[in-house]
Design an enzyme around this catalytic site. Structure first.
Site, PDB file in Angstrom:
ATOM      1  N   GLU A  99       8.595  21.743  19.549  1.00 22.72           N
ATOM      2  CA  GLU A  99       9.536  22.306  18.572  1.00 22.72           C
ATOM      3  C   GLU A  99      10.009  23.677  19.025  1.00 22.72           C
ATOM      4  O   GLU A  99       9.267  24.408  19.680  1.00 22.72           O
ATOM      5  CB  GLU A  99       8.831  22.472  17.220  1.00 22.72           C
ATOM      6  CG  GLU A  99       9.180  21.433  16.170  1.00 22.72           C
ATOM      7  CD  GLU A  99      10.582  21.589  15.571  1.00 22.72           C
ATOM      8  OE1 GLU A  99      11.479  22.145  16.236  1.00 22.72           O
ATOM      9  OE2 GLU A  99      10.767  21.131  14.439  1.00 22.72           O
ATOM     10  N   ASP A 100      11.213  24.034  18.638  1.00 25.77           N
ATOM     11  CA  ASP A 100      11.701  25.380  18.936  1.00 25.77           C
ATOM     12  C   ASP A 100      11.022  26.417  18.045  1.00 25.77           C
ATOM     13  O   ASP A 100      10.447  27.388  18.511  1.00 25.77           O
ATOM     14  CB  ASP A 100      13.234  25.463  18.808  1.00 25.77           C
ATOM     15  CG  ASP A 100      13.777  24.933  17.477  1.00 25.77           C
ATOM     16  OD1 ASP A 100      12.995  24.459  16.620  1.00 25.77           O
ATOM     17  OD2 ASP A 100      15.005  24.997  17.283  1.00 25.77           O
ATOM     18  N   ASP A 103       9.285  27.291  10.705  1.00 31.01           N
ATOM     19  CA  ASP A 103       9.631  28.284   9.700  1.00 31.01           C
ATOM     20  C   ASP A 103       8.834  27.938   8.437  1.00 31.01           C
ATOM     21  O   ASP A 103       7.662  28.284   8.320  1.00 31.01           O
ATOM     22  CB  ASP A 103      11.147  28.194   9.515  1.00 31.01           C
ATOM     23  CG  ASP A 103      11.745  29.268   8.653  1.00 31.01           C
ATOM     24  OD1 ASP A 103      11.305  30.422   8.723  1.00 31.01           O
ATOM     25  OD2 ASP A 103      12.685  28.961   7.898  1.00 31.01           O
ATOM     26  N   ASP A 159      20.194  28.249  17.962  1.00 25.54           N
ATOM     27  CA  ASP A 159      21.604  28.550  17.708  1.00 25.54           C
ATOM     28  C   ASP A 159      21.822  29.259  16.384  1.00 25.54           C
ATOM     29  O   ASP A 159      20.951  29.317  15.519  1.00 25.54           O
ATOM     30  CB  ASP A 159      22.408  27.238  17.653  1.00 25.54           C
ATOM     31  CG  ASP A 159      22.223  26.506  16.330  1.00 25.54           C
ATOM     32  OD1 ASP A 159      21.067  26.336  15.915  1.00 25.54           O
ATOM     33  OD2 ASP A 159      23.224  26.136  15.692  1.00 25.54           O
ATOM     34  N   ARG A 165      22.976  29.463  22.141  1.00 24.74           N
ATOM     35  CA  ARG A 165      21.864  28.706  22.729  1.00 24.74           C
ATOM     36  C   ARG A 165      21.640  29.080  24.190  1.00 24.74           C
ATOM     37  O   ARG A 165      20.552  28.914  24.728  1.00 24.74           O
ATOM     38  CB  ARG A 165      22.141  27.196  22.657  1.00 24.74           C
ATOM     39  CG  ARG A 165      22.184  26.610  21.251  1.00 24.74           C
ATOM     40  CD  ARG A 165      22.173  25.087  21.335  1.00 24.74           C
ATOM     41  NE  ARG A 165      22.606  24.439  20.110  1.00 24.74           N
ATOM     42  CZ  ARG A 165      21.817  24.148  19.075  1.00 24.74           C
ATOM     43  NH1 ARG A 165      20.553  24.489  19.093  1.00 24.74           N
ATOM     44  NH2 ARG A 165      22.293  23.532  18.010  1.00 24.74           N
TER      45      ARG A 165
HETATM   46  P1  5GP Z   1      11.382  24.494   8.747  1.00 26.13           P
HETATM   47  O1  5GP Z   1      11.452  23.082   8.260  1.00 26.13           O
HETATM   48  O2  5GP Z   1      10.087  24.836   9.435  1.00 26.13           O
HETATM   49  O3  5GP Z   1      11.676  25.464   7.615  1.00 26.13           O
HETATM   50  O4  5GP Z   1      12.604  24.701   9.706  1.00 26.13           O
HETATM   51  C1  5GP Z   1      12.540  24.451  11.037  1.00 26.13           C
HETATM   52  C2  5GP Z   1      13.933  24.418  11.629  1.00 26.13           C
HETATM   53  O5  5GP Z   1      14.803  25.390  11.010  1.00 26.13           O
HETATM   54  C3  5GP Z   1      13.871  24.808  13.089  1.00 26.13           C
HETATM   55  O6  5GP Z   1      13.598  23.708  13.913  1.00 26.13           O
HETATM   56  C4  5GP Z   1      15.266  25.399  13.299  1.00 26.13           C
HETATM   57  O7  5GP Z   1      16.200  24.375  13.546  1.00 26.13           O
HETATM   58  C5  5GP Z   1      15.600  26.042  11.970  1.00 26.13           C
HETATM   59  N1  5GP Z   1      15.233  27.468  11.996  1.00 26.13           N
HETATM   60  C6  5GP Z   1      14.270  28.079  11.293  1.00 26.13           C
HETATM   61  N2  5GP Z   1      14.221  29.398  11.553  1.00 26.13           N
HETATM   62  C7  5GP Z   1      15.190  29.627  12.475  1.00 26.13           C
HETATM   63  C8  5GP Z   1      15.642  30.812  13.164  1.00 26.13           C
HETATM   64  O8  5GP Z   1      15.147  31.923  13.018  1.00 26.13           O
HETATM   65  N3  5GP Z   1      16.672  30.628  14.050  1.00 26.13           N
HETATM   66  C9  5GP Z   1      17.255  29.408  14.276  1.00 26.13           C
HETATM   67  N4  5GP Z   1      18.254  29.372  15.155  1.00 26.13           N
HETATM   68  N5  5GP Z   1      16.858  28.276  13.650  1.00 26.13           N
HETATM   69  C10 5GP Z   1      15.839  28.392  12.760  1.00 26.13           C
END
Ligand code: 5GP
Length: 184
Positions: A99-100, A103, A159, A165
């Site tokens: 995963e990138d 959050d 992004d 990116r």
């Molecule tokens: P989660 O379900 O954990 O809240 O969200 C995960 C996804 O939200 C990540 O895979 C990404 O696509 C997006 N995301 C969350 N925080 C960031 C951030 O700081 N920057 C970017 N570009 N995407 C984020």
């Protein structure tokens, strides 16, 4: 730290490269006798998985999934839609989700439940970035690149509205840009 065309540089390309090398060594040790399949989550994890793959010295296959979580990029809802599924079966295999950024953890929580139902031999997570302050659900992350504060970041595959990116580093968005309008 030096400013960038976006916001403040949070993690330089040198630090990213160093940490990816460490993660690759750790994963190579842990999966020496396993049947590793790395599952990259499109699109944000593409740059990370490409570098991580080249830092491994164990046999490894890669596959990809694309998911969209309803809600803005800033606040995912936990309701996830699969836009692209894996090409191959993972039953009986040692799966590492790449995963990138984690959050709230809601997307990853959904992905883990979905992939676990396919009976892999093992299922672990490698996340480049994590924001512990924002976590709403507890997800086990076996390998973490960097813990970052509660800020919206771009670069190294991540992004904002499909931009940034290509940056070799991870940067904060400038304060005058609204992160709410972004995408995966
Ligand atoms: P989660 O379900 O954990 O809240 O969200 C995960 C996804 O939200 C990540 O895979 C990404 O696509 C997006 N995301 C969350 N925080 C960031 C951030 O700081 N920057 C970017 N570009 N995407 C984020």
């Amino acid at each position: 730290m030096s400013p960038s065309p976006t916001g403040e540089v949070l993690i330089s390309s040198e630090r990213l490269a160093g940490r990816v090398t460490e993660l690759g060594a750790q994963i190579s040790r842990d999966y020496a006798d396993k049947d590793l399949v790395m599952v990259g989550v499109l699109r944000g994890a593409v740059v990370f998985i490409a570098d991580l793959l080249r830092s491994l010295d164990v046999a490894c296959e890669i596959d990809f999934m694309a998911v969209s979580s309803y809600g803005s990029s800033r606040d995912s809802s936990g309701v996830v839609r699969i836009l692209k599924d894996l090409d191959d079966s993972i039953t009986g295999r040692d799966v590492l989700i790449v995963e990138d950024i984690v959050d709230s953890g809601l997307t990853l929580n959904y992905l883990m439940r979905n992939l676990r139902a396919r009976d892999p031999a093992s299922l672990e997570v490698c996340a480049l970035l994590t924001k512990p302050e924002r976590r709403r659900v507890d997800v086990p992350i076996r390998y973490t690149g960097f813990e970052i504060p509660n800020t919206f970041v771009v670069g190294y595959g991540l992004d904002h509205a499909q931009q940034y990116r290509h940056l070799a580093h991870v940067a904060e968005l400038p304060e005058d840009v609204d992160p709410g309008s972004g995408t995966r």
